[in-house]
Design an enzyme around this catalytic site. Structure first.
Site, PDB file in Angstrom:
ATOM      1  N   ASP A  83       0.855  -1.183   0.000  1.00 52.46           N
ATOM      2  CA  ASP A  83       0.000   0.000   0.000  1.00 52.46           C
ATOM      3  C   ASP A  83       0.892   1.235   0.000  1.00 52.46           C
ATOM      4  OD1 ASP A  83       0.976  -0.020   2.647  1.00 52.46           O
ATOM      5  OD2 ASP A  83      -0.789  -1.138   3.299  1.00 52.46           O
ATOM      6  N   ASP A 102      11.071   5.034  11.934  1.00 50.86           N
ATOM      7  CA  ASP A 102      11.842   4.001  12.632  1.00 50.86           C
ATOM      8  C   ASP A 102      13.203   3.676  11.995  1.00 50.86           C
ATOM      9  OD1 ASP A 102      10.470   2.850  10.505  1.00 50.86           O
ATOM     10  OD2 ASP A 102       9.425   1.347  11.714  1.00 50.86           O
ATOM     11  N   ASP A 114       1.805   5.221   1.358  1.00 50.91           N
ATOM     12  CA  ASP A 114       1.657   6.286   2.343  1.00 50.91           C
ATOM     13  C   ASP A 114       2.166   7.570   1.720  1.00 50.91           C
ATOM     14  OD1 ASP A 114       0.840   4.624   4.645  1.00 50.91           O
ATOM     15  OD2 ASP A 114       2.838   3.764   4.404  1.00 50.91           O
TER      16      ASP A 114
END
Ligand code: ATP
Ligand code: MG
Length: 433
Positions: free
Chosen positions: A49, A123, A51
């Site tokens: 997907d 992260d 972002d």
């Protein structure tokens, strides 16, 4: 970095992510595809997907796209829909280390920030690449491109500080290493063993979400094997640390993980309930045995064992009720597969969850926990014609409950009121006439 160096053309993006970026840019905002999608495109993998990160506030994004909705989880996000695609749009934000729990875990990260702040709160370096479709360039604030080339999962900033802020990142490091076939960078890996327990302070629902991502990634087995090899499975994988210590349990779990990975990679549906049921089965077996040793009858003992194991687990890992119901059903069916006489096999076959229960039993047989002959019998039985099924039935075993028959009032020793699950001892020797 220009397209000549990295090779991502805007045509390789999904339609939705491109339209979102264009729409935001036309309205005067900046917008980038970020995170896993850029990383995967660089590796030649099809992104799951997309972002998008932008300096537009969430309400503004929502206003700009007709088919969109504001999602308020820990922070406000916008989901923009294009056909069947959903693009997740987040506004640049900064990590805010000022509000933490007593272990240093960050409780708030909804402070808007600059593009640089947004990159720094992510992260891993390979997850912090920003792709601008209008110029086909990549912004790389943390040497993510270098780490992609070196196949390295490296946390941004000081590993200990970042893991303390959010212990879930330790699980994510393991997941990405397995999924991308990367190694965890030494400095990133080193503190994990000693910090793994901090996962215990993360809300159980979030741990569950991340465990699901890991287990259904199509790379669950290499992930667990990798963690184990590094001695990192303690604490990090809430349900696995005990199980992986027992040889039988390990074999069973590895088979279940392997089968799940194969199904995911083949695009087949997988049932999280089945998988969690498998991961916890050997704990149930151990507890079941214990309760029977304490003189509980087999069936009540199994129910006590199931509740014990699920209660203990859900403290750390919030398994939703819709799953625990199915998990229990699969477990309860297991001893019933051993009953192959009378009407019981027909009743089991008619159970709505028979298929899941049967597949589970096959897995048990493959791991050597129950006889392969039992799995073969049920395989034949379920596909046999009705008459052949009757022929397959076994003679009732000694001690097995016989269909209820009216009996003469027995003498002393017959406790009235003991009905239901309790065994009606069939004294076939005594009344052999
Ligand atoms: P996948 O392909 O599995 O979806 P992903 O990188 O897109 O991988 P997501 O969980 O979808 O992973 O998260 C999207 C992005 O959000 C990540 O790439 C990362 O930049 C950021 N992110 C997610 N979780 C965290 C976290 N716990 N701490 C910091 N940044 C995070
Ligand atoms: Mg993603």
């Amino acid at each position: 970095m220009p397209v000549a160096k990295h090779g991502i053309r805007k045509e390789s993006l999904s339609n939705g992510s491109r339209r979102v970026c264009e729409g935001l840019q036309q309205a005067g905002f900046s917008a980038y595809v970020v995170g896993g999608a850029v990383r995967d495109l660089l590796l030649g993998v099809k992104p799951k997907d997309y972002d998008v990160a932008t300096n537009a506030p969430p309400e503004e994004v929502h206003r700009l796209f007709r088919r969109s909705r504001l999602i308020g989880r820990r922070f406000k996000l916008v989901h923009v829909m294009f056909g069947s695609e959903t693009v997740e749009v987040s506004t640049f934000r900064a990590g805010d280390a000022s509000v933490t729990d007593e272990h240093g875990r960050v409780l708030r990260d909804n402070v808007f920030g600059s593009r640089e702040d947004d990159a720094a709160r992510r992260d891993f370096t390979v997850n912090a690449l920003y792709y601008d479709p209008s110029t086909e360039t990549i912004l790389d604030f943390h040497n993510g491109l270098r780490d992609i080339k070196h196949k390295s999962v490296r946390i941004i900033g000081d590993p200990r500080a970042r893991f303390r802020e959010d212990p879930i990142r330790m699980l994510r490091a393991a997941r990405f290493a397995a999924k991308l076939d990367f190694t965890i960078d030494d400095r990133t890996r080193e503190p994990i063993a000693e910090m793994a327990d901090l996962i215990g302070n993360v809300p159980a629902a979030r741990v569950f979400d991340e465990m699901i991502k890991l287990l259904l990634s199509g790379h669950a087995k290499p992930c667990v094997v990798g963690l184990r090899k590094a001695g990192l499975h303690h604490g990090l994988l809430p349900m696995l640390d005990v199980i992986l210590e027992q040889p039988m349990g390990e074999k069973f779990v590895m088979l279940a993980l392997d089968q799940t990975d194969q199904r995911v990679l083949a695009g087949k549906p997988v049932s999280p309930a089945f998988l969690f049921g498998a991961l916890l089965w050997h704990e149930v077996l151990a507890a079941w045995k214990k309760f029977q040793q304490e003189n509980h009858k087999p069936v009540p003992a199994l129910h006590m064992a199931m509740d014990r194991v699920l209660d203990l687990q859900t403290e750390k890992l919030a398994i939703p009720r819709r799953y625990t119901t199915v998990i229990k059903e699969i477990w309860t069916m297991q001893p019933r597969f051993e009953q192959r006489s009378g009407r019981r096999p027909f009743a089991l076959l008619a159970n709505e969850k028979f298929r899941a229960g049967f597949d589970f039993m096959v897995l048990r047989a493959q791991s050597g926990e129950c006889p392969g002959e039992l799995a073969d019998w049920w395989e034949t039985f379920q596909h046999a014609a009705p008459d052949d099924r009757t022929d397959m039935l076994k003679a009732p075993e000694q001690g097995e409950k016989r269909p209820r028959r009216r009996r003469r009032p027995a003498g002393k020793g017959d406790k009235s009121g003991s009905g239901g699950e309790s065994e009606t001892r069939q004294n076939s020797h005594g009344d052999a006439s």
